[in-house]
Enzyme design. Structure first.
Site, PDB file in Angstrom:
ATOM      1  N   LYS A  66       0.848  -1.197   0.000  1.00  0.00           N
ATOM      2  CA  LYS A  66       0.000   0.000   0.000  1.00  0.00           C
ATOM      3  C   LYS A  66       0.884   1.247   0.000  1.00  0.00           C
ATOM      4  O   LYS A  66       1.901   1.295   0.703  1.00  0.00           O
ATOM      5  CB  LYS A  66      -0.886  -0.029   1.250  1.00  0.00           C
ATOM      6  CG  LYS A  66      -1.911   1.085   1.338  1.00  0.00           C
ATOM      7  CD  LYS A  66      -2.814   0.871   2.565  1.00  0.00           C
ATOM      8  CE  LYS A  66      -3.879   1.944   2.701  1.00  0.00           C
ATOM      9  NZ  LYS A  66      -4.758   1.733   3.870  1.00  0.00           N
ATOM     10  N   SER A  78      -9.734   1.948   3.028  1.00  0.00           N
ATOM     11  CA  SER A  78      -8.870   2.669   2.131  1.00  0.00           C
ATOM     12  C   SER A  78      -7.880   1.801   1.346  1.00  0.00           C
ATOM     13  O   SER A  78      -7.343   2.261   0.336  1.00  0.00           O
ATOM     14  CB  SER A  78      -8.085   3.712   2.941  1.00  0.00           C
ATOM     15  OG  SER A  78      -7.230   3.073   3.861  1.00  0.00           O
ATOM     16  N   SER A 110      -9.756  -0.544   7.224  1.00  0.00           N
ATOM     17  CA  SER A 110      -9.225  -0.410   5.860  1.00  0.00           C
ATOM     18  C   SER A 110      -8.516  -1.624   5.276  1.00  0.00           C
ATOM     19  O   SER A 110      -8.176  -1.616   4.100  1.00  0.00           O
ATOM     20  CB  SER A 110      -8.286   0.784   5.791  1.00  0.00           C
ATOM     21  OG  SER A 110      -9.048   1.938   5.625  1.00  0.00           O
TER      22      SER A 110
HETATM   23  N1  GLN Z   1     -12.945   4.185   6.474  1.00  0.00           N
HETATM   24  C1  GLN Z   1     -12.372   4.595   7.727  1.00  0.00           C
HETATM   25  C2  GLN Z   1     -11.982   6.063   7.642  1.00  0.00           C
HETATM   26  O1  GLN Z   1     -12.202   6.642   6.629  1.00  0.00           O
HETATM   27  C3  GLN Z   1     -11.208   3.725   8.062  1.00  0.00           C
HETATM   28  C4  GLN Z   1      -9.984   4.073   7.319  1.00  0.00           C
HETATM   29  C5  GLN Z   1      -8.821   3.207   7.663  1.00  0.00           C
HETATM   30  O2  GLN Z   1      -8.959   2.164   8.292  1.00  0.00           O
HETATM   31  N2  GLN Z   1      -7.654   3.663   7.252  1.00  0.00           N
HETATM   32  O3  GLN Z   1     -11.474   6.612   8.575  1.00  0.00           O
END
Ligand code: GLN
Length: 485
Positions: free
Chosen positions: A79, A154, A178
């Protein structure tokens, strides 16, 4: 000629028996990437030359029977918020469009030592803030099961590459879901380890008390192999722990179904996956009961105070002076102002504002302070629950993947897609998502299992038994269409 990629153990066997060379596998995943990328846009950068060179070195090691272990020659995607020395780490932000990492993240060092081959960097929501990869400054990633749908986020890129077969596995980061949510949307396995067991050194921080690196893989055994390599104490990460993993002695496992995640707000389709697994677990003689943790209903609100608060502090380092882009201006104040206006996207700005507000003198106690109190209560509630059960089962996501643009207009709707995953981050628990079936419109559905802190290996063992039970063997259309041609 896309074929479903075998498990890491199977690939290693093929390498050991000289039935396949690491460089051949590398060429195969690269070829897959060369046609899937035009549809998916899952990678931000592909490392063909270096990948091929390293895989040829791996060829030689296998030839001399001197392989470095199970991960030697395995193509893995990273990532793009995890640093690899000499490559860009953009976090899918304009802010870091020119940032080249001067060091390796600890997880990258560990994987390099094990002989893995990095295929490239994968797309994400800017600074890992989002649930659909629509917040990337470089354009969204599509879902390999149906490109009209989001891959989740994400870590959408990291989940899509594994699902599409353009990498054997990948690393993602999970602050509120994410790793698990995109893994679920793309029909692959996603694991968020116990907080502190995997070093965060070299992961660009979003919300430090929640962030955790973990693997996205095709099988639970692949997850075990990668976790094994990347876990362990690291003096470079102040929150790293020396894990003492718990073992499960009893064959009869006690499973709790979390009532608050099996009610309104979670689709019938998602609930049915859990029920399907519960029936099979009961048939096998395991003890399954319903449990209730009422405070989990507040987890989302708590998260959206704590995560923005921490992100507003973490992202203050992007000021046009130390990292990334710089806009020209006559005063330094104006320069910072312009740089941050141009460098950050909408969602990131929104979170910084929210966080700064929650931390401001007049509101600290009312918002941030209160959120911390509820977070401690959630942790205590989980502790009490784990006195009675070994694992907690729930859906991973309230629905299968949604369409592009479906939730961008309404941030609350978007935030709800992490309803089931956020509690594990708040409590620092290990949690794994495994695909179990398909929705009516042919998109993957999964269940999530949470365990007590440092139960990571027994959680993985239990997840593997569920994986065997449900026999989810489907693959995305993209893979089928191309293997037919
Ligand atoms: N979707 C969640 C957010 O937008 C989690 C994001 C993540 O785990 N990096 O904060």
């Amino acid at each position: 000629m896309a074929e479903k990629i075998p498990s890491i153990s199977k690939i290693n066997e093929l390498f050991q028996n000289k039935e396949m060379k690491p460089s051949e596998l590398f060429e195969q995943v690269y070829e897959t990437a060369s046609y899937t990328e035009s549809v998916l846009h899952a990678h931000l950068e592909l490392f063909y030359d270096e990948g091929l060179k390293l895989s040829k070195e791996s060829d030689k090691r296998y030839k001399k029977n001197e392989s470095l272990g199970l991960l030697d020659g395995i193509p893995i995607a990273i990532k793009d918020n995890i640093n690899i020395y000499g490559y860009k780490t953009t976090c899918s932000s304009k802010m870091l469009s020119n940032y080249v990492s001067p060091y390796d993240a600890t997880v990258v060092t560990s994987l390099k030592k094990a002989g893995t081959i990095f295929t490239g960097k994968t797309n994400l929501d800017e600074f890992a803030m989002g649930s659909s990869t629509e917040n990337s400054a470089y354009g969204p990633t599509k879902n390999p099961w149906n490109p009209d749908f989001v891959p989740g986020g994400s870590s959408g890129g990291s989940a899509a590459v594994v699902s599409a077969g353009s990498a054997v596995a990948s690393l993602g980061s999970d602050t509120g879901g994410s790793i698990r949510q995109p893994a679920s949307f793309c029909g692959v396995v996603g694991f968020k380890p116990t907080y502190g067991t995997v070093s965060r050194y070299g992961l660009i921080a979003f919300a430090s008390s929640l962030d955790q690196i973990g693997p996205i893989t095709n099988t639970v055994d692949d997850t075990r192999i990668i976790f094994n390599e990347i876990q362990g104490y690291d003096s470079k990460d102040a929150t790293s722990i020396t894990p003492v993993y718990t073992k499960l002695e009893n064959k009869k496992i006690k499973v709790g179904i979390l009532k608050e995640l099996m009610q309104e707000g979670v689709s019938n389709e998602s609930q049915n996956e859990v029920n399907k697994v519960v029936n099979q677990l009961r048939e096998k003689g395991h003890d399954v009961t319903e449990i209730s943790l009422p405070l989990t209903e507040m987890a989302l609100s708590v998260y959206y105070l704590i995560a923005p608060a921490e992100c507003s502090a973490n992202l203050s380092r992007f000021d046009g002076v130390r990292y990334g882009i710089r806009e020209d201006a006559s005063t330094s104040y104006e320069m910072m102002n312009k740089t941050r206006s141009v460098g950050f996207g909408e969602e990131v700005k929104k979170r910084i504002l929210l966080g700064t507000y929650a931390l401001s003198a007049g509101y600290f106690d009312e918002y941030y302070g209160r959120a911390l109190k509820v977070r401690s209560k959630i942790i205590t509630d989980f502790k009490t629950a784990f006195d009675k059960v070994d694992f907690i089962l729930s859906p991973t996501t309230p629905t299968p993947a949604f369409g592009f643009g479906e939730k961008t207009k309404n941030p609350l709707e978007m935030y709800l897609s992490d309803l089931c995953t956020i509690p594990a981050n708040l409590a620092g628990l290990p949690a794994i998502s495994i695909p179990t079936g398909l929705s009516e419109n042919n998109l993957p559905l999964s269940v999530q299992i949470m365990g007590k802190p440092c139960s990571d290996y027994s959680l993985i063992d239990f997840a593997e038994s569920i994986e065997e039970m449900v026999e989810f063997n489907s693959s995305p259309n993209l893979l089928k269409e191309n293997s037919e041609s």
